[in-house]
Scaffold this motif. Structure first.
Motif, short mmCIF file in Angstrom:
data_model
loop_
_atom_site.label_atom_id
_atom_site.label_comp_id
_atom_site.label_asym_id
_atom_site.label_seq_id
_atom_site.Cartn_x
_atom_site.Cartn_y
_atom_site.Cartn_z
N GLY A 92 1.29 6.26 11.61
CA GLY A 92 1.24 6.07 13.06
C GLY A 92 1.83 4.75 13.51
N ALA A 93 1.84 3.75 12.62
CA ALA A 93 2.42 2.45 12.98
C ALA A 93 3.94 2.50 13.05
N MET A 94 4.54 3.60 12.59
CA MET A 94 6.00 3.72 12.57
C MET A 94 6.53 4.52 13.76
N ARG A 95 5.67 4.93 14.69
CA ARG A 95 6.10 5.81 15.77
C ARG A 95 7.13 5.15 16.68
N SER A 96 8.05 5.99 17.17
CA SER A 96 9.02 5.60 18.20
C SER A 96 9.81 4.35 17.83
N ALA A 97 10.13 4.20 16.55
CA ALA A 97 10.88 3.02 16.11
C ALA A 97 12.25 3.40 15.55
N GLY A 98 12.68 4.63 15.74
CA GLY A 98 13.98 5.05 15.21
C GLY A 98 13.97 5.16 13.70
N VAL A 99 12.86 5.67 13.13
CA VAL A 99 12.69 5.70 11.67
C VAL A 99 13.47 6.85 11.06
N ARG A 100 14.18 6.56 9.99
CA ARG A 100 14.96 7.55 9.27
C ARG A 100 14.21 8.06 8.04
N THR A 101 13.71 7.15 7.22
CA THR A 101 12.93 7.53 6.03
C THR A 101 11.76 6.56 5.87
N VAL A 102 10.70 7.05 5.24
CA VAL A 102 9.56 6.21 4.90
C VAL A 102 9.28 6.39 3.42
N ASN A 103 9.31 5.30 2.69
CA ASN A 103 9.07 5.36 1.24
C ASN A 103 7.77 4.66 0.89
N ALA A 104 6.98 5.28 0.04
CA ALA A 104 5.74 4.69 -0.46
C ALA A 104 5.89 4.39 -1.95
N TRP A 105 5.58 3.15 -2.32
CA TRP A 105 5.79 2.70 -3.70
C TRP A 105 4.53 2.02 -4.20
N ALA A 106 3.92 2.61 -5.22
CA ALA A 106 2.76 2.00 -5.87
C ALA A 106 3.26 0.94 -6.83
N TYR A 107 3.22 -0.32 -6.40
CA TYR A 107 3.89 -1.36 -7.17
C TYR A 107 2.97 -2.15 -8.09
N ALA A 108 1.63 -1.98 -7.96
CA ALA A 108 0.73 -2.74 -8.84
C ALA A 108 -0.64 -2.06 -8.88
N ARG A 109 -1.35 -2.33 -9.95
CA ARG A 109 -2.75 -1.89 -10.11
C ARG A 109 -3.52 -3.09 -10.65
N GLN A 110 -4.63 -3.44 -9.98
CA GLN A 110 -5.31 -4.70 -10.28
C GLN A 110 -6.79 -4.48 -10.61
N PRO A 111 -7.24 -4.92 -11.79
CA PRO A 111 -8.68 -4.83 -12.11
C PRO A 111 -9.49 -5.72 -11.16
N LEU A 112 -10.62 -5.22 -10.69
CA LEU A 112 -11.46 -5.99 -9.78
C LEU A 112 -12.35 -6.94 -10.57
N PRO A 113 -12.63 -8.12 -10.04
CA PRO A 113 -13.36 -9.14 -10.80
C PRO A 113 -14.81 -8.79 -11.10
N ASP A 114 -15.41 -7.83 -10.37
CA ASP A 114 -16.80 -7.48 -10.66
C ASP A 114 -16.93 -6.31 -11.63
N GLY A 115 -15.80 -5.87 -12.19
CA GLY A 115 -15.81 -4.80 -13.17
C GLY A 115 -16.05 -3.42 -12.59
N SER A 116 -15.87 -3.26 -11.29
CA SER A 116 -16.15 -1.96 -10.66
C SER A 116 -14.96 -1.02 -10.69
N GLY A 117 -13.88 -1.39 -11.34
CA GLY A 117 -12.71 -0.53 -11.43
C GLY A 117 -11.44 -1.29 -11.10
N SER A 118 -10.40 -0.54 -10.78
CA SER A 118 -9.10 -1.14 -10.47
C SER A 118 -8.64 -0.68 -9.10
N ALA A 119 -8.02 -1.59 -8.38
CA ALA A 119 -7.50 -1.31 -7.04
C ALA A 119 -6.00 -1.03 -7.11
#
Length: 640
Positions: A498-525
């Motif tokens: 929704g943040a891309m509306r009415s901006a003349g957008v041609r393509t939108v690419n999503a890239w998962a560029y990192a995975r980070q362990p959380l400091p409290d040991g509850s998993g990875s973000a």
């Protein structure tokens, strides 16, 4: 980070708050865009967009006190560390004048200065109006126009200046509003969409210009000197090709007799591509689309569409995606579609650079609309569909002739499968449009899934004529979103489209560029970078998003515009976020791409790390600046 668009808070209370002309002038210069926006939003919409723009500037320019002596400010209001009595004084004068402009003229009273057309500024030969926004902005503008002047002022002051009701009552009372309670109650009936008030739709300082009919003004002047000559001119006009003005519908009158211009308005000169030309053509874009629809032989409709494109009348709603010129065609364009869709007659035209959509009601030409979208350099994937109509929260598409199958899919439900759409004459059955969704209520994001001989791809409606293509993967090697794995990666980040509306957008690419362990040991973000590329090659929008385990939606950690980060030219990104552990402790988490050698945090949080991940203890509300060093030795800044 505090937005630069937040207005200064009212001045602190004092025993005798005053402001001199020098201070008022400094405030006017510093806050001129916001003050003009305030005036534009409060002025009655019945003035029309062009006059509202000029009147808003006129009221703002006349807001300075005439003398050089100190002038009393409005009654005391809440204190603020950014207090500016000059701004408060000017706001009151502008608000009072804008409310007066909406009062009806009385027969036995002299009109107030603000009720008369502005003497200055004047722009001869041009009609000025703000850039068109999306469907949300248009709907808000219509709802604001239904409010009374005081209620509109209350809503705008709440949204732009964030005034609490106590201060709002004082401002409205000082501006001359007699029944403040009624104004506040009426403003409460409108949904809180305050963020939309900062849209370019309501910015009278960022304008589009269209020419007035200079020839008509000259003819009128001649008519005032010689009525006989005017009659001869009118007779000549009625004899012009196309049966004079009548068949042009909502177009502005034309006095030109340019053969090339007349040829461009001749329906018989329209380019019509044979139905099967695309099968043997080396190109697969809009240039090989055949003409479709049940009204392709309606010369009167086509004449009106071409005339409105060349000379849109004042009643025509014109919109164009950023970077798209809205002038008339240089020559005869190509006809893509002419037919009846829902309750409108729609014509789609293509001139090699733009697609133009003309729409008029089936019972006349009142309320005609003209929309433009830039499509130069479109590929097979990006020329797969064009929006024909939006009605009742749904959208219909005209499909490319090479599309074999069309379906509807909800991005938030990657495992739910796609629902086939009926395609008749190239037109799809209605599907839910995500552009009608309101902020904060994103429960689904429906996209168009198309399949042709080269594969399957997803397209999403972003309030423009041409839907944006969705891809996933590392910049430079991104692929269409297909398969459960790619759909699952997209799902938590879909609502931020929704943040891309009415901006003349041609393509939108999503890239998962990192995975980070959380400091409290509850998993990875997960860290995701979403980049929107535009048709004009500028104005790209980048979002860095962070999703902790167990959360359905991602949070925006940073965003930027007009940057090369996260793109094919610069496939690197660095972003950070403050994160609260379950035990209550706060941390600064930052992540860069894999080839990030080190990260350094300065400012409110200090720390360094070797590698592409950084975890540092922090305090709630702390602010930090991030710097990264790539393995190549190059330094990169964190997105803000």
């Amino acid at each position: 980070m505090q937005s630069q668009d937040v207005a200064p808070r009212p001045a602190p209370a004092s025993a005798d708050p005053v402001v001199d002309v020098e201070r008022a002038e400094a405030a006017l210069v510093e806050h001129y865009p916001r003050l003009v926006r305030l005036a534009y939003l409060v002025l009655p919409p019945s003035l029309g967009r062009n006059r509202r723009v000029l009147t808003a500037h006129s009221l703002t320019q006349r807001a300075l006190p005439r003398g050089r002596a100190a002038t009393p400010v409005i009654p005391a209001q809440s204190t603020g560390r950014d207090g500016d009595p000059g701004y408060a004084f000017l706001r009151l004068r502008i608000l009072r004048a804008a409310l007066e402009a909406g009062l009806p003229l009385r027969r036995l009273a002299w009109p107030k200065r603000s009720q008369l057309p502005p003497l200055l500024p004047q722009v001869w030969g041009l009609r000025l109006f703000p850039r068109s926004g999306g469907a949300d902005e248009l709907a808000l503008d219509q709802r604001l126009s239904a409010l009374s002047g005081p209620a509109r002022a209350a809503y705008v002051l709440r949204g732009l200046d964030k005034l609490p009701d106590g201060d709002l009552r004082e401002v409205l009372t000082a501006a001359g509003v007699e029944d403040v309670d009624d104004a506040l109650e009426e403003a409460d009936t409108l949904a809180e969409q305050y963020a939309l008030l900062d849209s370019p739709e309501f910015d009278p300082c960022s304008l589009q210009a269209r020419p007035t009919d200079l020839m008509r003004r000259r003819q009128h002047a001649k008519a005032a000197l010689a009525a006989g000559a005017a009659l001869l001119v009118c007779g000549a006009l009625l004899g012009l090709p196309g049966d004079g003005w009548g068949p042009d519908g909502a177009a502005a009158p034309s006095y030109a007799q340019n053969p090339a211009a007349e040829a461009a308005l001749d329906p018989a000169q329209l380019t019509r591509v044979p139905p099967l030309a695309w099968q043997s053509s080396a190109r697969t874009d809009f240039s090989v689309w055949p003409a479709r629809g049940d009204l392709t032989d309606d010369s009167a409709l086509l004449r009106r569409a071409l005339a409105v494109w060349a000379r849109p009348g004042e009643t025509v709603a014109v919109s164009a995606t950023p970077g798209t010129p809205s002038g008339g065609p240089a020559g005869a364009p190509q006809l893509l579609y002419a037919g009846t869709v829902d309750t409108a007659r729609v014509v789609l035209l293509y001139d090699g650079l733009r697609i133009a959509r003309y729409a008029e009601p089936t019972d006349g030409t009142a309320g005609a609309a003209l929309d433009f979208s830039r499509v130069d350099g479109a590929t097979r994937a990006e020329a797969s569909a064009v929006v024909l109509s939006r009605a009742d929260g749904n959208v219909r598409y005209l499909m490319a002739p090479w599309v074999k199958k069309a379906a509807e899919r909800d991005l938030l439900k990657p495992r739910a499968g796609a629902m086939d759409l009926t395609v008749s004459g190239g037109v799809t059955s209605p599907l839910a449009s995500p552009v009608t969704q309101q902020t904060g209520t994103c429960t689904s994001w429906n996209v168009l899934q198309v399949t042709d001989s080269t594969g399957t791809r997803l397209l999403t409606d972003l309030a423009e004529l041409v839907p944006a293509r969705l891809t996933a993967g590392r910049p430079g090697a991104a692929k269409d979103v297909t398969g459960v794995a790619a759909l699952t990666r997209w799902a938590p980040y879909s609502c931020w489209l929704g943040a891309m509306r009415s901006a003349g957008v041609r393509t939108v690419n999503a890239w998962a560029y990192a995975r980070q362990p959380l400091p409290d040991g509850s998993g990875s973000a997960d860290w995701m970078c979403t980049r929107a590329e535009t048709w004009r090659g500028g104005g790209e929008r980048v979002l860095a998003q962070f999703r902790a385990p167990g959360t359905a939606r991602a949070a925006v950690a940073a965003k930027a515009q007009n940057v090369s980060a996260c793109g094919a030219r610069d496939p690197h990104v660095l972003a950070g976020v403050l994160w609260k552990a379950k035990a209550g402790g706060w941390y600064l988490l930052a992540a860069g791409t894999r080839d990030t050698e080190s990260i350094r945090a300065t400012g409110g949080v200090r720390g360094t790390s070797r590698g592409s991940l950084l975890t540092v203890r922090a305090e709630q509300g702390a602010r930090a600046e991030l710097k990264g060093t790539l393995e190549s030795g190059r330094s990169i800044d964190g997105l803000q």
